[in-house]
Design a protein around this motif. Structure first.
Motif, mmCIF file in Angstrom:
data_model
loop_
_atom_site.group_PDB
_atom_site.id
_atom_site.type_symbol
_atom_site.label_atom_id
_atom_site.label_comp_id
_atom_site.label_asym_id
_atom_site.label_seq_id
_atom_site.Cartn_x
_atom_site.Cartn_y
_atom_site.Cartn_z
ATOM 1 N N ASP A 78 0.875 -1.165 0.000
ATOM 2 C CA ASP A 78 0.000 0.000 0.000
ATOM 3 C C ASP A 78 0.914 1.217 0.000
ATOM 4 O O ASP A 78 1.504 1.569 1.029
ATOM 5 C CB ASP A 78 -0.912 0.006 1.224
ATOM 6 C CG ASP A 78 -1.946 1.127 1.191
ATOM 7 O OD1 ASP A 78 -1.638 2.193 0.621
ATOM 8 O OD2 ASP A 78 -3.052 0.945 1.734
ATOM 9 N N VAL A 79 1.051 1.864 -1.173
ATOM 10 C CA VAL A 79 2.007 2.959 -1.285
ATOM 11 C C VAL A 79 1.540 4.195 -0.520
ATOM 12 O O VAL A 79 2.360 4.994 -0.067
ATOM 13 C CB VAL A 79 2.260 3.317 -2.767
ATOM 14 C CG1 VAL A 79 2.890 2.157 -3.499
ATOM 15 C CG2 VAL A 79 0.979 3.758 -3.472
ATOM 16 N N ARG A 80 0.226 4.355 -0.352
ATOM 17 C CA ARG A 80 -0.271 5.526 0.370
ATOM 18 C C ARG A 80 0.056 5.430 1.856
ATOM 19 O O ARG A 80 0.484 6.408 2.474
ATOM 20 C CB ARG A 80 -1.784 5.660 0.176
ATOM 21 C CG ARG A 80 -2.231 5.859 -1.266
ATOM 22 C CD ARG A 80 -3.731 5.653 -1.389
ATOM 23 N NE ARG A 80 -4.133 4.333 -0.916
ATOM 24 C CZ ARG A 80 -5.389 3.910 -0.857
ATOM 25 N NH1 ARG A 80 -6.361 4.713 -1.222
ATOM 26 N NH2 ARG A 80 -5.680 2.694 -0.430
ATOM 27 N N GLU A 81 -0.157 4.249 2.415
ATOM 28 C CA GLU A 81 0.105 4.040 3.840
ATOM 29 C C GLU A 81 1.541 3.609 4.117
ATOM 30 O O GLU A 81 1.926 3.425 5.263
ATOM 31 C CB GLU A 81 -0.855 2.989 4.392
ATOM 32 C CG GLU A 81 -2.323 3.383 4.320
ATOM 33 C CD GLU A 81 -2.623 4.611 5.141
ATOM 34 O OE1 GLU A 81 -1.997 4.787 6.211
ATOM 35 O OE2 GLU A 81 -3.480 5.409 4.718
ATOM 36 N N LYS A 82 2.304 3.398 3.027
ATOM 37 C CA LYS A 82 3.714 2.981 3.143
ATOM 38 C C LYS A 82 3.823 1.706 3.979
ATOM 39 O O LYS A 82 4.661 1.582 4.881
ATOM 40 C CB LYS A 82 4.556 4.110 3.736
ATOM 41 C CG LYS A 82 4.458 5.398 2.923
ATOM 42 C CD LYS A 82 5.261 6.543 3.501
ATOM 43 C CE LYS A 82 5.045 7.812 2.686
ATOM 44 N NZ LYS A 82 5.807 8.965 3.180
ATOM 45 N N THR A 83 2.950 0.755 3.622
ATOM 46 C CA THR A 83 2.806 -0.476 4.388
ATOM 47 C C THR A 83 2.951 -1.694 3.488
ATOM 48 O O THR A 83 2.439 -1.702 2.362
ATOM 49 C CB THR A 83 1.420 -0.514 5.070
ATOM 50 O OG1 THR A 83 1.351 0.539 6.031
ATOM 51 C CG2 THR A 83 1.162 -1.843 5.758
ATOM 52 N N VAL A 84 3.652 -2.705 3.963
ATOM 53 C CA VAL A 84 3.687 -3.998 3.290
ATOM 54 C C VAL A 84 2.486 -4.782 3.795
ATOM 55 O O VAL A 84 2.454 -5.234 4.941
ATOM 56 C CB VAL A 84 5.003 -4.750 3.592
ATOM 57 C CG1 VAL A 84 5.017 -6.095 2.861
ATOM 58 C CG2 VAL A 84 6.213 -3.916 3.178
ATOM 59 N N LEU A 85 1.479 -4.925 2.944
ATOM 60 C CA LEU A 85 0.248 -5.592 3.355
ATOM 61 C C LEU A 85 0.454 -7.087 3.542
ATOM 62 O O LEU A 85 -0.083 -7.689 4.471
ATOM 63 C CB LEU A 85 -0.849 -5.352 2.314
ATOM 64 C CG LEU A 85 -1.253 -3.892 2.091
ATOM 65 C CD1 LEU A 85 -2.277 -3.788 0.970
ATOM 66 C CD2 LEU A 85 -1.811 -3.291 3.377
ATOM 67 N N TYR A 86 1.232 -7.674 2.630
ATOM 68 C CA TYR A 86 1.512 -9.113 2.723
ATOM 69 C C TYR A 86 2.786 -9.421 1.953
ATOM 70 O O TYR A 86 2.948 -9.003 0.804
ATOM 71 C CB TYR A 86 0.361 -9.935 2.141
ATOM 72 C CG TYR A 86 0.696 -11.416 2.028
ATOM 73 C CD1 TYR A 86 0.732 -12.216 3.168
ATOM 74 C CD2 TYR A 86 1.006 -11.982 0.805
ATOM 75 C CE1 TYR A 86 1.068 -13.556 3.077
ATOM 76 C CE2 TYR A 86 1.344 -13.329 0.703
ATOM 77 C CZ TYR A 86 1.369 -14.115 1.843
ATOM 78 O OH TYR A 86 1.726 -15.440 1.747
ATOM 79 N N ALA A 87 3.692 -10.138 2.579
ATOM 80 C CA ALA A 87 4.907 -10.620 1.914
ATOM 81 C C ALA A 87 5.231 -11.994 2.481
ATOM 82 O O ALA A 87 5.742 -12.107 3.600
ATOM 83 C CB ALA A 87 6.076 -9.657 2.127
ATOM 84 N N GLY A 88 4.895 -13.028 1.718
ATOM 85 C CA GLY A 88 5.069 -14.396 2.203
ATOM 86 C C GLY A 88 6.505 -14.746 2.507
ATOM 87 O O GLY A 88 6.797 -15.472 3.463
#
Length: 319
Positions: A78-88
């Motif tokens: 999520d580039v807006r929140e600067k968050t990695v939503l999921y990375a296995g």
């Protein structure tokens, strides 16, 4: 912007690579650290912080020239929140990596999917420099992609655009971990090649098919070598891989009308292996008028550096 450097971070399951990169795509300083992802998400965040801190401390004289930090990470972003939503490969869910690092280092930070970052690098400094419409397809452990459309990186509303590995190429295919069925990643990734080859080898032996090797295929690398040595079953697997990959790329051509198509990743490391079969499959299935507008189909030029350079390049393009 008069600042001429950015700090790029390429975050993978095995290594964290950091570099100071200038506007011409030249690396001014670089370091590599182990990710140690098996020790958990918090540990990985600390490893990233330590890698950045070390590079900054070693290059204190260059600090005034640094415009910000750019990070390319595997997974859904999520580039807006600067968050990695999921990375296995990191074992991450909803990790606010960008905000944590921005707060710690007091530098502007941009975050992107690693394949998107690679596409950006090839467009800024690589084989697609000067082209306004690029499709980059990364074939490794998984399948990823990046799209430059009209001279801009296509990110979507939150940065999740170009998850091409999870478009369905077989509606009756096996279930993917993403919840979809028949995803391209299940047919064309290095992981899929090794798995499918081993399943077919075992089944062929059970059927009593002649000429089947008795030793397991531990990975796609061995399947490829067997195909090059003339193993008929391995060659079948490679041809099927080219067919599915070509089908997926045709869908993307029909969606994005690119002028340049570049392949990268460990599975696509040769102009003479797999790529000609993929191009043939594309040509066979693509609308001729769109195919004829493509000026080049080939291997990307920046190799393993593309993700790192593209992460740095996030600060050299308009947000």
């Amino acid at each position: 912007m008069n600042k001429q450097l950015t700090l790029g971070v390429d975050l993978g399951g095995t290594n964290i690579r950091v570099a100071l990169v200038d506007r011409e795509g030249r690396v001014q300083a670089k370091a590599v650290h182990k990710t140690e992802s098996a020790q958990g998400g918090e540990h990985v965040v600390r490893r990233v912080e330590a890698a950045i801190e070390e590079l900054l401390n070693d290059n204190k004289a260059k600090l005034p020239a640094i415009a910000g930090i750019g990070i390319g990470s595997a997974g859904l972003i999520d580039v807006r929140e600067k968050t990695v939503l999921y990375a296995g490969n990191l074992g991450w869910n909803n990790v606010p990596l960008g905000r944590l690092l921005e707060e710690k280092f007091q530098l502007p930070l941009r975050l992107a999917n690693d394949a998107n970052a690679a596409a950006l690098a090839e467009w800024l400094w690589g084989k697609a420099k000067g082209k306004s419409n690029l499709l980059l397809v990364s074939i490794g452990t998984g399948v990823g992609g990046g799209v430059i459309s009209g001279g801009r990186l296509l990110e979507g509303v939150g940065g999740g655009a170009s998850e091409i590995g999870h478009m369905s190429v077989d509606i009756h295919g096996p279930e993917c971990g993403c919840g979809n069925r028949g995803c391209l990643e299940l047919y064309a990734s290095g992981t899929a090649i090794g798995r499918r080859a081993e399943e077919r080898r075992v089944a062929a032996l059970a059927e009593g098919r002649a000429g089947i090797r008795t030793a397991p295929w531990p990975s796609a690398v061995e399947v490829r070598q067997s195909a090059l040595e003339g193993d008929a079953l391995a060659q079948e697997i490679i041809q099927e891989t080219a067919y599915y990959l070509g089908m997926g790329v045709v869908n993307l051509i029909h969606l994005f009308n690119p002028e340049e198509i570049l392949f990268t990743g460990g599975v696509m490391d040769s102009e003479t292996f797999l790529l000609p079969e993929v191009i043939a499959a594309i040509k066979q299935r693509c609308i001729p008028a769109l195919y004829n507008q493509i000026t080049g189909i080939g291997l990307a030029s920046l190799g393993g550096e593309a993700g790192l350079l593209g992460a740095a390049g996030l600060h050299f393009v308009e947000a």
